[in-house]
Design a protein around this motif. Structure first.
Motif, PDB file in Angstrom:
ATOM      1  N   ILE A 171       0.765  -1.216  -0.089  1.00  0.00           N
ATOM      2  CA  ILE A 171       0.050   0.009   0.040  1.00  0.00           C
ATOM      3  C   ILE A 171       0.929   1.119  -0.103  1.00  0.00           C
ATOM      4  N   ALA A 172       2.259   1.137   0.621  1.00  0.00           N
ATOM      5  CA  ALA A 172       2.995   2.328   0.655  1.00  0.00           C
ATOM      6  C   ALA A 172       3.364   3.063  -0.783  1.00  0.00           C
ATOM      7  N   GLY A 173       3.439   1.814  -1.832  1.00  0.00           N
ATOM      8  CA  GLY A 173       3.879   2.472  -3.198  1.00  0.00           C
ATOM      9  C   GLY A 173       2.647   2.983  -3.887  1.00  0.00           C
ATOM     10  N   ILE A 174       1.315   2.454  -3.547  1.00  0.00           N
ATOM     11  CA  ILE A 174       0.357   2.723  -4.462  1.00  0.00           C
ATOM     12  C   ILE A 174      -0.772   3.537  -3.858  1.00  0.00           C
ATOM     13  N   LEU A 175      -0.497   4.192  -2.498  1.00  0.00           N
ATOM     14  CA  LEU A 175      -1.362   4.992  -1.907  1.00  0.00           C
ATOM     15  C   LEU A 175      -1.953   6.130  -2.644  1.00  0.00           C
ATOM     16  N   PRO A 176      -1.121   6.840  -3.442  1.00  0.00           N
ATOM     17  CA  PRO A 176      -1.705   7.850  -4.407  1.00  0.00           C
ATOM     18  C   PRO A 176      -2.840   7.313  -5.343  1.00  0.00           C
ATOM     19  N   ASP A 177      -2.442   6.273  -5.687  1.00  0.00           N
ATOM     20  CA  ASP A 177      -3.587   5.625  -6.745  1.00  0.00           C
ATOM     21  C   ASP A 177      -4.725   5.263  -6.225  1.00  0.00           C
TER      22      ASP A 177
END
Length: 377
Positions: free
Chosen positions: A14-20
């Motif tokens: 989730i840390a890498g796709i949070l903005p998405d």
């Protein structure tokens, strides 16, 4: 290791796709950060409760059931039609993680040669490192290419493969505990164990908060593009692999002194990250440093819990995992407040440094207690 890899990837993805996720579900980044909190709450609840309820279950069917629940949680995350359902799916996925790690770590340490307990923990947690080094950046890249739902679907697919391997290759083993639950619960009357659990929770909260919001930190403060985030997560993960083995090696030689030293360095690196985060080179270098230190402290903390746990190591490790996730839940909430209503993304690292100072104080207290001479009446 594949099970640990899938669990870790599912947790940190989730840390890498949070903005998405935030953009697609029309919620704020701080609200999306609560998905980390939901997963953590699942672990907090599931750690002691699931472990206590399954303590007398044979290990193979127990592990099969734990992996199956994780698979369902990640598949539900991929199919979630809205934000509330996604929150529930993340909570379900987190329910079984602490119990799995507790059984795995307690079993491995029980098999370890004398004096090699911490480095054995490091070998077990290598699956976590691979989840960060490979799983998280690859999952982030999949999310940016095919959509964030595909990331969770990929984790579910890995869990399915791991489940098949468990069914095929894991030998039948007896239950991890044979005594009554009430007797095992007596271990929690030990102040030393509670200090060890507090050290895990407080010592990790700062660096977990930074990692939870690493994507907005690196894009909004450091100026990296979204496509650079998987590469930077790979940098963080490479540091994590190094830190994992370094921490195990140090803890086998001087457990509490090494933890005090590592936490002191972590405070300094977090403060330095706050200072240099607007500069891309400095931010990239310190991202690696944070990966090293975030995982260097884990083997020693786990070993400290086992050393103070007496006859109930599995339950103690599960509660310790819940303590870690309590820190993650608080980190998700506090980091979201700092970004949304507080001073902004850059301040996350400074707040993290201040929180880690408290963890350093707990480690120092434990070291002083251990060095006090034992007096007889």
């Amino acid at each position: 290791m594949l099970v640990v890899f899938s669990l870790t990837t599912g947790e940190f993805l989730i840390a890498g796709i949070l903005p998405d996720v935030a953009a697609d579900l029309a919620v704020s980044v701080s609200a999306a950060g609560l998905l980390t909190t939901a997963y953590a709450v699942g672990m907090i609840v599931g750690g002691p409760v699931v472990t206590a309820l399954t303590a007398r279950r044979a290990r193979k069917p127990l592990i099969v059931g734990l992996v199956a629940v994780s698979l369902v949680g990640n598949l539900g995350s991929a199919l979630a039609p809205n934000y509330p359902v996604l929150l529930v799916a993340r909570w379900v996925a987190g329910l079984v993680v602490a119990t799995f790690f507790a059984v795995a770590i307690a079993t491995a340490v029980g098999m370890a040669p004398e004096g090699k307990q911490a480095s054995t923990v490091a070998k077990v947690t290598l699956g976590m490192n691979l989840g960060i080094v490979l799983g998280t950046p690859l999952g982030t890249a999949v999310g940016h290419t095919l959509g964030w739902r595909a990331s969770f679907a990929a984790v579910a697919a890995v869990s399915a493969v791991a489940l098949l391997l468990v069914l095929r290759f894991l030998p039948a083993q007896p239950a991890a505990a044979t005594g009554p639950v009430r007797a095992e619960l007596r271990v929690f009357t030990s102040p030393a164990l509670w200090w060890a659990i507090a050290l895990t929770a407080v010592g990790n909260v700062g660096v977990v908060m930074v990692f939870t919001y690493i994507a907005p930190l690196l894009t909004e403060v450091s100026g990296f593009s979204a496509t650079a985030i998987p590469v930077l997560l790979l940098v963080y993960g490479a540091g994590a692999v190094l830190g994992n083995f370094l921490g195990g090696w140090l803890a086998d030689r001087a457990l509490l002194p090494s933890l005090v030293g590592l936490l002191a360095v972590l405070v300094a690196v977090l403060a330095l990250f706050w200072l240099v985060s607007p500069y891309q080179v400095g931010a990239a270098v310190l991202t690696f440093g944070l990966g090293v230190l975030a995982f260097a402290i884990i083997p020693g903390m786990q070993t400290r819990v086992l050393a103070t746990a007496g006859a109930a190591p599995t339950l103690a490790v599960a509660v310790n995992a819940s303590g870690f996730q309590l820190a993650a839940a608080f980190a998700g909430w506090l980091g979201g407040w700092v970004i949304g209503d507080g001073p902004g993304p850059r301040a996350v690292a400074l707040v993290a440094a201040l929180l880690t100072v408290v963890g350093l104080g707990i480690a120092g207290h434990a070291l002083r207690q251990d060095r006090q001479p034992v007096t007889s009446a």
